[in-house]
Design a protein around this motif. Structure first.
Motif, PDB file in Angstrom:
ATOM      1  N   HIS A 128       0.812  -1.218   0.000  1.00 24.96           N
ATOM      2  CA  HIS A 128       0.000   0.000   0.000  1.00 24.96           C
ATOM      3  C   HIS A 128       0.844   1.266   0.000  1.00 24.96           C
ATOM      4  O   HIS A 128       0.317   2.367  -0.187  1.00 24.96           O
ATOM      5  CB  HIS A 128      -0.928   0.014   1.218  1.00 24.96           C
ATOM      6  CG  HIS A 128      -0.225  -0.023   2.532  1.00 24.96           C
ATOM      7  ND1 HIS A 128       0.585  -1.066   2.903  1.00 24.96           N
ATOM      8  CD2 HIS A 128      -0.192   0.865   3.570  1.00 24.96           C
ATOM      9  CE1 HIS A 128       1.080  -0.837   4.115  1.00 24.96           C
ATOM     10  NE2 HIS A 128       0.631   0.331   4.530  1.00 24.96           N
ATOM     11  N   ARG A 129       2.168   1.141   0.185  1.00 24.89           N
ATOM     12  CA  ARG A 129       3.039   2.314   0.196  1.00 24.89           C
ATOM     13  C   ARG A 129       3.719   2.557  -1.148  1.00 24.89           C
ATOM     14  O   ARG A 129       4.541   3.468  -1.273  1.00 24.89           O
ATOM     15  CB  ARG A 129       4.098   2.166   1.292  1.00 24.89           C
ATOM     16  CG  ARG A 129       3.524   2.147   2.700  1.00 24.89           C
ATOM     17  CD  ARG A 129       2.670   3.365   2.975  1.00 24.89           C
ATOM     18  NE  ARG A 129       2.136   3.378   4.353  1.00 24.89           N
ATOM     19  CZ  ARG A 129       1.141   4.148   4.745  1.00 24.89           C
ATOM     20  NH1 ARG A 129       0.565   4.967   3.877  1.00 24.89           N
ATOM     21  NH2 ARG A 129       0.724   4.093   5.992  1.00 24.89           N
ATOM     22  N   LYS A 188       4.163   3.784  -5.088  1.00 24.23           N
ATOM     23  CA  LYS A 188       3.708   4.971  -5.815  1.00 24.23           C
ATOM     24  C   LYS A 188       2.976   4.615  -7.106  1.00 24.23           C
ATOM     25  O   LYS A 188       2.297   5.451  -7.693  1.00 24.23           O
ATOM     26  CB  LYS A 188       4.910   5.863  -6.149  1.00 24.23           C
ATOM     27  CG  LYS A 188       5.724   6.276  -4.934  1.00 24.23           C
ATOM     28  CD  LYS A 188       4.885   7.058  -3.935  1.00 24.23           C
ATOM     29  CE  LYS A 188       5.729   7.603  -2.783  1.00 24.23           C
ATOM     30  NZ  LYS A 188       6.273   6.551  -1.903  1.00 24.23           N
ATOM     31  N   ASN A 238       1.198   0.978  -9.353  1.00 18.92           N
ATOM     32  CA  ASN A 238       0.972  -0.443  -9.623  1.00 18.92           C
ATOM     33  C   ASN A 238       1.174  -0.695 -11.114  1.00 18.92           C
ATOM     34  O   ASN A 238       0.582   0.012 -11.952  1.00 18.92           O
ATOM     35  CB  ASN A 238      -0.439  -0.867  -9.217  1.00 18.92           C
ATOM     36  CG  ASN A 238      -0.544  -1.197  -7.744  1.00 18.92           C
ATOM     37  OD1 ASN A 238       0.406  -1.675  -7.139  1.00 18.92           O
ATOM     38  ND2 ASN A 238      -1.703  -0.932  -7.147  1.00 18.92           N
ATOM     39  N   THR A 252      -5.926  -3.784  -8.668  1.00 18.31           N
ATOM     40  CA  THR A 252      -5.290  -2.476  -8.832  1.00 18.31           C
ATOM     41  C   THR A 252      -6.315  -1.351  -8.749  1.00 18.31           C
ATOM     42  O   THR A 252      -6.014  -0.277  -8.221  1.00 18.31           O
ATOM     43  CB  THR A 252      -4.534  -2.404 -10.165  1.00 18.31           C
ATOM     44  OG1 THR A 252      -5.424  -2.685 -11.254  1.00 18.31           O
ATOM     45  CG2 THR A 252      -3.404  -3.414 -10.200  1.00 18.31           C
ATOM     46  N   GLN A 269      -6.240   1.621  -5.933  1.00 17.86           N
ATOM     47  CA  GLN A 269      -6.304   3.048  -6.263  1.00 17.86           C
ATOM     48  C   GLN A 269      -7.376   3.744  -5.431  1.00 17.86           C
ATOM     49  O   GLN A 269      -7.167   4.858  -4.935  1.00 17.86           O
ATOM     50  CB  GLN A 269      -6.574   3.239  -7.750  1.00 17.86           C
ATOM     51  CG  GLN A 269      -6.562   4.706  -8.184  1.00 17.86           C
ATOM     52  CD  GLN A 269      -6.606   4.860  -9.692  1.00 17.86           C
ATOM     53  OE1 GLN A 269      -7.090   3.990 -10.407  1.00 17.86           O
ATOM     54  NE2 GLN A 269      -6.097   5.966 -10.188  1.00 17.86           N
ATOM     55  N   TYR A 292      -6.004   3.365  -1.494  1.00 21.97           N
ATOM     56  CA  TYR A 292      -4.705   3.916  -1.122  1.00 21.97           C
ATOM     57  C   TYR A 292      -4.207   5.003  -2.068  1.00 21.97           C
ATOM     58  O   TYR A 292      -3.111   5.546  -1.859  1.00 21.97           O
ATOM     59  CB  TYR A 292      -3.661   2.794  -1.063  1.00 21.97           C
ATOM     60  CG  TYR A 292      -4.023   1.683  -0.110  1.00 21.97           C
ATOM     61  CD1 TYR A 292      -4.031   1.881   1.261  1.00 21.97           C
ATOM     62  CD2 TYR A 292      -4.374   0.410  -0.584  1.00 21.97           C
ATOM     63  CE1 TYR A 292      -4.354   0.858   2.146  1.00 21.97           C
ATOM     64  CE2 TYR A 292      -4.698  -0.617   0.287  1.00 21.97           C
ATOM     65  CZ  TYR A 292      -4.695  -0.386   1.646  1.00 21.97           C
ATOM     66  OH  TYR A 292      -5.019  -1.403   2.516  1.00 21.97           O
ATOM     67  N   ILE A 305      -3.207   4.712  -5.196  1.00 21.48           N
ATOM     68  CA  ILE A 305      -2.096   4.262  -6.045  1.00 21.48           C
ATOM     69  C   ILE A 305      -2.582   4.128  -7.488  1.00 21.48           C
ATOM     70  O   ILE A 305      -3.434   3.286  -7.785  1.00 21.48           O
ATOM     71  CB  ILE A 305      -1.536   2.915  -5.563  1.00 21.48           C
ATOM     72  CG1 ILE A 305      -1.135   2.988  -4.087  1.00 21.48           C
ATOM     73  CG2 ILE A 305      -0.340   2.493  -6.416  1.00 21.48           C
ATOM     74  CD1 ILE A 305      -0.718   1.648  -3.499  1.00 21.48           C
ATOM     75  N   TRP A 319      -2.407   3.062 -11.568  1.00 26.77           N
ATOM     76  CA  TRP A 319      -1.918   1.826 -12.185  1.00 26.77           C
ATOM     77  C   TRP A 319      -1.820   1.968 -13.689  1.00 26.77           C
ATOM     78  O   TRP A 319      -2.516   2.783 -14.307  1.00 26.77           O
ATOM     79  CB  TRP A 319      -2.809   0.640 -11.831  1.00 26.77           C
ATOM     80  CG  TRP A 319      -4.240   0.767 -12.285  1.00 26.77           C
ATOM     81  CD1 TRP A 319      -5.273   1.364 -11.619  1.00 26.77           C
ATOM     82  CD2 TRP A 319      -4.792   0.298 -13.519  1.00 26.77           C
ATOM     83  NE1 TRP A 319      -6.427   1.299 -12.350  1.00 26.77           N
ATOM     84  CE2 TRP A 319      -6.175   0.646 -13.515  1.00 26.77           C
ATOM     85  CE3 TRP A 319      -4.272  -0.379 -14.618  1.00 26.77           C
ATOM     86  CZ2 TRP A 319      -7.023   0.341 -14.583  1.00 26.77           C
ATOM     87  CZ3 TRP A 319      -5.118  -0.695 -15.681  1.00 26.77           C
ATOM     88  CH2 TRP A 319      -6.475  -0.341 -15.650  1.00 26.77           C
TER      89      TRP A 319
END
Length: 455
Positions: free
Chosen positions: A236-237, A239, A241, A253, A257, A260, A262, A264
């Protein structure tokens, strides 16, 4: 057991590019009776999670379920501890367990595993029998996790719920719910990414990870090629996927997003063009000008060295035509690699491909390329009509190549050579050279001795 609502959710994935073209509620192809004959949901779930060598994969069902799926593909690992995938674990339920319930047997199996193997996690797979019986694997896993202090993850992917593709999505759901976000990494960088969907078959990942290191990109976690349980818990950390071909994990993914933040992207590392395109997509998504500039330097260096090495192969392959019969994303990703070598791909199979894969296959092969929907019945006719010189497929298609007196390469998961990244393209070129020069195919193409005799 997985609910109908969950299956419906996974079959109506909003992140799929074709969803906008369908009416509400239609989504992806729904499970059909008999569809599991080509690989069931349980099979797909194990394929997606099996590369975690530091976890034990416990099949809660009859022993035959384990035998049908264990070690079906060569997923390489660099794990230096005990590789638990070298052993098959099953509760081996009996008729008594069907009558009285198998929860106690499952609990005892988990205790035994923790006492003798001490894995970083245990994945517990429900199967058709235990799902029908109604064993509460969620509660058993929850209590076992508290008892032993390691994640014990229930994977609800009984074979009858659908296809292998759906099983991969269900595996992603299990990882998202029980692993991702449960641990913090020791350190982070602005260039941390997660690799999603590359199973490192024959070491494909290891072909392009050194290029990442040259550029300065760090892989925080992988799901699941050469993966580690501790790393995926910290996913989850990241930047970014990066989905590597396997669109079955697009739901994972998309939810990461949403939960978290993120972003992709989806890429392929087969062939020169796609490898370079993938690197550019990654660095552009990370958005650092210095990283982008460094990536261009590395790409230019790698491509220049590759072209010099490929020159003699391209001369050998001039005028050659290929038919490709494989599954999913390889319908276009391997086609891209073949085209980089100067081989014309005249047909490819899209029988197990998503709509995205079919669209890409059409783009790569052009309007005259044949997209086979029933390859077993079509490939022999296509070879005759196109004048193809080689068939690239799974092992069962070898006999078609022999009958048609053309060369053959096995490119499915049973393959023994890595074709990923720039160096993987050289490996593919070398295999093609040997296939074209193989005296077996030349000899079967000759008339029999008695056919040449004049009476």
């Amino acid at each position: 057991m997985v609910s109908r609502a969950k299956i419906k959710e996974l079959m109506n994935e909003s992140a799929c590019s074709h969803s906008k073209d369908k009416k509400p509620g239609e989504g992806c192809d729904k499970p059909k009776p008999g569809l599991a004959a080509g690989g069931c949901a349980f099979d797909g779930a194990q394929i997606s999670l099996f590369p975690y060598a530091d976890a034990v994969h416990l099949v809660h069902g009859p022993q035959t379920c384990l035998g049908a799926s264990w070690e079906t593909r060569e997923t390489k690992t660099s794990y230096t501890g005990r590789d638990h995938t070298q052993m098959g674990f099953t509760t081996g339920i009996t008729t008594n367990d069907v009558i009285f319930g198998g929860d106690k047997r499952l609990d005892a199996s988990i205790d035994y595993i923790m006492e003798h193997y001490r894995p970083e996690a245990i994945f517990v797979y429900s199967t058709c029998v235990t799902a029908l019986v109604g064993d509460d694997i969620d509660m058993t896993c929850h209590l076992a996790s508290k008892k032993h202090g390691v994640p014990v993850v229930p994977v609800h992917a009984a074979g009858f719920v659908g296809s292998k593709n759906l099983g991969s999505r269900l595996a992603g759901e299990a990882v998202l719910e029980h692993l991702i976000g449960t641990k913090e990494p020791e350190k982070t960088t602005p260039y941390d990414i997660n690799l999603i969907g590359d199973y490192n078959v024959t070491g494909d990942m290891w072909q392009y990870l050194p290029i990442f290191e040259k550029i300065g990109i760090r892989v925080l976690s992988s799901m699941s090629g050469d993966g580690r349980v501790g790393d995926i818990r910290c996913a989850h950390r990241a930047k970014l996927n990066v989905i590597v071909c396997a669109k079955s994990l697009i739901t994972l993914t998309r939810k990461m997003q949403e939960q978290y933040g993120i972003p992709w992207i989806s890429v392929s590392f087969y062939g020169k063009r796609d490898t370079s395109f993938a690197i550019r997509e990654i660095v552009n998504a990370l958005g650092c000008p210095e990283l982008i500039a460094r990536a261009e330097e590395v790409i230019a260096e790698e491509e220049a060295g590759l072209e010099a090495k490929l020159a003699p192969y391209k001369a050998l392959f001039a005028g050659k035509k290929a038919v490709l019969n494989t599954g999913g994303n390889k319908a276009w990703s391997i086609a891209s690699g073949l085209q980089d070598l100067g081989i014309e791909v005249v047909a490819t199979s899209v029988a197990k491909s998503t709509q995205d894969d079919i669209d890409k296959a059409r783009e790569y092969l052009g309007e005259n390329g044949v997209l086979m929907t029933k390859p077993a019945a079509e490939q022999a006719k296509v070879i005759d009509s196109t004048g193809a010189h080689i068939l690239l497929a799974g092992g069962r298609s070898l006999y078609t190549a022999i009958k048609k007196k053309i060369s053959f390469i096995d490119v499915n998961q049973e393959k023994k050579t890595s074709y990923g990244g720039y160096n993987g393209l050289l490996n593919l070129a070398e295999d093609l050279k040997y296939a074209f020069r193989n005296p077996v195919f030349a000899n079967v193409g000759k008339p029999a001795p008695w056919e040449e005799m004049n009476y």
